[in-house]
Design a protein around this motif. Structure first.
Motif, PDB file in Angstrom:
ATOM      1  N   TRP A  30       0.836  -1.217   0.000  1.00  0.00           N
ATOM      2  CA  TRP A  30       0.000   0.000   0.000  1.00  0.00           C
ATOM      3  C   TRP A  30       0.858   1.249   0.000  1.00  0.00           C
ATOM      4  N   PHE A  31       1.947   1.219   0.777  1.00  0.00           N
ATOM      5  CA  PHE A  31       2.845   2.371   0.845  1.00  0.00           C
ATOM      6  C   PHE A  31       3.519   2.603  -0.518  1.00  0.00           C
ATOM      7  N   THR A  32       3.917   1.513  -1.171  1.00  0.00           N
ATOM      8  CA  THR A  32       4.537   1.632  -2.500  1.00  0.00           C
ATOM      9  C   THR A  32       3.552   2.231  -3.498  1.00  0.00           C
ATOM     10  N   ALA A  33       2.299   1.813  -3.428  1.00  0.00           N
ATOM     11  CA  ALA A  33       1.286   2.353  -4.327  1.00  0.00           C
ATOM     12  C   ALA A  33       1.080   3.843  -4.089  1.00  0.00           C
ATOM     13  N   GLN A  34       1.082   4.270  -2.834  1.00  0.00           N
ATOM     14  CA  GLN A  34       0.908   5.678  -2.521  1.00  0.00           C
ATOM     15  C   GLN A  34       2.060   6.506  -3.062  1.00  0.00           C
ATOM     16  N   ARG A  39      -3.866   5.645  -6.004  1.00  0.00           N
ATOM     17  CA  ARG A  39      -4.713   5.784  -4.838  1.00  0.00           C
ATOM     18  C   ARG A  39      -5.564   4.510  -4.697  1.00  0.00           C
ATOM     19  N   ILE A  40      -5.232   3.700  -3.696  1.00  0.00           N
ATOM     20  CA  ILE A  40      -5.951   2.465  -3.441  1.00  0.00           C
ATOM     21  C   ILE A  40      -6.122   2.304  -1.951  1.00  0.00           C
ATOM     22  N   ASN A  41      -7.264   1.836  -1.533  1.00  0.00           N
ATOM     23  CA  ASN A  41      -7.588   1.689  -0.120  1.00  0.00           C
ATOM     24  C   ASN A  41      -6.919   0.431   0.425  1.00  0.00           C
ATOM     25  N   LEU A  42      -6.383   0.554   1.675  1.00  0.00           N
ATOM     26  CA  LEU A  42      -5.743  -0.583   2.317  1.00  0.00           C
ATOM     27  C   LEU A  42      -6.737  -1.715   2.556  1.00  0.00           C
ATOM     28  N   LEU A  43      -7.989  -1.362   2.820  1.00  0.00           N
ATOM     29  CA  LEU A  43      -9.012  -2.378   3.040  1.00  0.00           C
ATOM     30  C   LEU A  43      -9.259  -3.192   1.763  1.00  0.00           C
ATOM     31  N   ASN A  44      -9.160  -2.523   0.600  1.00  0.00           N
ATOM     32  CA  ASN A  44      -9.343  -3.249  -0.671  1.00  0.00           C
ATOM     33  C   ASN A  44      -8.262  -4.313  -0.863  1.00  0.00           C
ATOM     34  N   ASN A  75     -10.683  -2.423  -9.720  1.00  0.00           N
ATOM     35  CA  ASN A  75     -11.813  -3.334  -9.894  1.00  0.00           C
ATOM     36  C   ASN A  75     -11.784  -3.987 -11.287  1.00  0.00           C
ATOM     37  N   GLU A  76     -11.418  -3.224 -12.309  1.00  0.00           N
ATOM     38  CA  GLU A  76     -11.321  -3.776 -13.664  1.00  0.00           C
ATOM     39  C   GLU A  76     -10.215  -4.831 -13.751  1.00  0.00           C
ATOM     40  N   ILE A  77      -9.087  -4.526 -13.151  1.00  0.00           N
ATOM     41  CA  ILE A  77      -7.972  -5.481 -13.175  1.00  0.00           C
ATOM     42  C   ILE A  77      -8.337  -6.752 -12.412  1.00  0.00           C
ATOM     43  N   GLU A  78      -8.957  -6.581 -11.254  1.00  0.00           N
ATOM     44  CA  GLU A  78      -9.331  -7.726 -10.440  1.00  0.00           C
ATOM     45  C   GLU A  78     -10.369  -8.594 -11.160  1.00  0.00           C
ATOM     46  N   THR A  79     -11.325  -7.947 -11.820  1.00  0.00           N
ATOM     47  CA  THR A  79     -12.352  -8.699 -12.551  1.00  0.00           C
ATOM     48  C   THR A  79     -11.733  -9.516 -13.682  1.00  0.00           C
ATOM     49  N   HIS A  80     -10.788  -8.921 -14.400  1.00  0.00           N
ATOM     50  CA  HIS A  80     -10.155  -9.639 -15.505  1.00  0.00           C
ATOM     51  C   HIS A  80      -9.316 -10.813 -14.993  1.00  0.00           C
ATOM     52  N   TYR A  81      -8.682 -10.637 -13.866  1.00  0.00           N
ATOM     53  CA  TYR A  81      -7.891 -11.734 -13.292  1.00  0.00           C
ATOM     54  C   TYR A  81      -8.796 -12.875 -12.885  1.00  0.00           C
ATOM     55  N   LEU A  82      -9.904 -12.564 -12.230  1.00  0.00           N
ATOM     56  CA  LEU A  82     -10.829 -13.608 -11.804  1.00  0.00           C
ATOM     57  C   LEU A  82     -11.472 -14.312 -12.998  1.00  0.00           C
ATOM     58  N   ALA A  83     -11.556 -13.634 -14.146  1.00  0.00           N
ATOM     59  CA  ALA A  83     -12.113 -14.249 -15.356  1.00  0.00           C
ATOM     60  C   ALA A  83     -11.110 -15.154 -16.072  1.00  0.00           C
ATOM     61  N   GLY A  84      -9.881 -15.201 -15.551  1.00  0.00           N
ATOM     62  CA  GLY A  84      -8.871 -16.068 -16.154  1.00  0.00           C
ATOM     63  C   GLY A  84      -8.000 -15.383 -17.174  1.00  0.00           C
ATOM     64  N   GLY A  85      -7.973 -14.072 -17.171  1.00  0.00           N
ATOM     65  CA  GLY A  85      -7.185 -13.328 -18.147  1.00  0.00           C
ATOM     66  C   GLY A  85      -5.746 -13.116 -17.708  1.00  0.00           C
ATOM     67  N   HIS A  86      -4.939 -12.626 -18.650  1.00  0.00           N
ATOM     68  CA  HIS A  86      -3.533 -12.322 -18.400  1.00  0.00           C
ATOM     69  C   HIS A  86      -3.397 -10.812 -18.211  1.00  0.00           C
ATOM     70  N   VAL A  87      -3.334 -10.410 -16.970  1.00  0.00           N
ATOM     71  CA  VAL A  87      -3.368  -8.989 -16.644  1.00  0.00           C
ATOM     72  C   VAL A  87      -2.147  -8.275 -17.203  1.00  0.00           C
TER      73      VAL A  87
END
Length: 329
Positions: A30-34, A39-44, A75-87
């Motif tokens: 999370w710190f690296t992303a900041q 901007r991404i929530n730690l809870l996510n 959310n888009e990246i996570e959805t594509h990963y769960l669908a079996g895609g190559h992020v």
């Protein structure tokens, strides 16, 4: 000894607890992303763990896309990963397409990736066209001469047709069909040899890339060889076939003639048998005449003399007889 062992267990337990806490709550990530402007929530990130999504994959993809100026949500990246895609492949393709001014959005890129195609390779193929060598294509001109042509087809990927579009095999088949059609419509094979670019012009004008995942840029005839004289070969085969038919018909007529001859011989034999049968009735008739008194002995002798005289005259009249030769002398 016992207090020191307890301290060691406490320290190990604390390390394990801290590691487990940092794994569940990836503060470093999370710190690296900041620091990278993401901007991404730690809870996510914690929820990603629970959804079996690697937070590092999502964060790294967001960092890369953000640095490249792309606006992609977690959310888009996570959805594509769960669908079996190559992020990572999709992110690289989007960055390459953006730098090359190729219109490609995240939705289309993920659709291409989930369809089983390499979206990054497709973008590269759009920037750097590929040359496809066709196998030898044999066709026959109107004068009966066979020509064997090889072509080089330069194509680039059509991003909008990658989903559901036909592949290289269809391109090769259509180009081969166009070459056969063009050569077949030529009056003479010499015309094709003198102007091989006429094949390229005709084939390109047919729009062979419609409905495919590629756009044909050019078709170049690499080589044309002269094959067999198909026209002469067909004429020879036809002549041989006609000869066989004529021989069969002649044999049929001969068989009919032989059968007719045998039939005539049989009829002649039958006629001779009837003559012999009739001649056998003559002595019986004469005997009946003698018994009934209708024929006398003198009449019989006169008849014998007449027959003998007739046989003598016939023998004299035969060519080559001794009597005939004597008369001629």
């Amino acid at each position: 000894m016992e207090p020191s062992v307890s301290i060691i267990f406490i320290i190990v337990g604390a390390v394990v607890a801290i590691s487990l806490f940092l794994y569940i709550l990836p503060v470093n990530l999370w710190f690296t992303a900041q620091l990278s402007g993401v901007r991404i929530n730690l809870l996510n990130l914690v929820l990603m763990r629970l959804r079996r999504v690697p937070p590092s994959l999502v964060v790294n993809a967001m960092i890369t896309s953000t640095k490249a100026g792309l606006n992609i949500t977690s959310n888009e990246i996570e959805t594509h990963y769960l669908a079996g895609g190559h992020v990572n492949n999709v992110i690289k393709a989007l960055i390459s397409a953006d730098k090359a001014n190729i219109p490609l959005d995240f939705k289309l890129a993920t659709a291409i990736d989930l369809a089983g195609r390499d979206v990054f390779e497709a973008v590269q193929l759009s920037v750097n066209p590929r040359v496809i060598n066709t196998p030898p294509v044999a066709a026959v001109a109107k004068d009966g001469i066979q020509l064997i042509a090889k072509a080089r087809v330069t194509v680039r990927a059509n991003i909008n047709q990658l989903v559901g579009g036909a592949g290289e095999e269809t391109i090769l088949a259509r180009v081969g069909e166009g070459i056969v059609s063009t050569i077949g419509s030529s009056t003479s094979h010499k015309e094709v040899l003198e102007n091989p670019d006429s094949i390229s012009k005709v084939v390109l004008s047919k729009g062979l890339d419609s409905g495919t995942a590629f756009e044909i840029l050019s078709i170049d005839i690499a080589d044309i060889d002269i094959g067999e004289n198909i026209g002469a070969k067909l004429q020879t085969d036809q002549a041989e076939a006609d000869l066989k038919v004529a021989n069969a018909k002649a044999e049929e007529r001969r068989a009919i003639a032989v059968a007719f001859e045998q039939e005539m011989r049989a009829k002649a034999q039958d006629a001779r048998a009837k003559v012999i049968e009739a001649e056998a009735q003559v002595p019986l008739a004469m005997a009946e005449a003698f018994r009934n008194g209708n024929l006398g002995i003198m009449d019989y002798y006169k008849m014998q003399n007449i027959q003998a005289d007739t046989e003598m005259r016939g023998a004299i009249a035969k060519p080559g007889s001794s009597s005939g030769k004597t008369d001629k002398k």
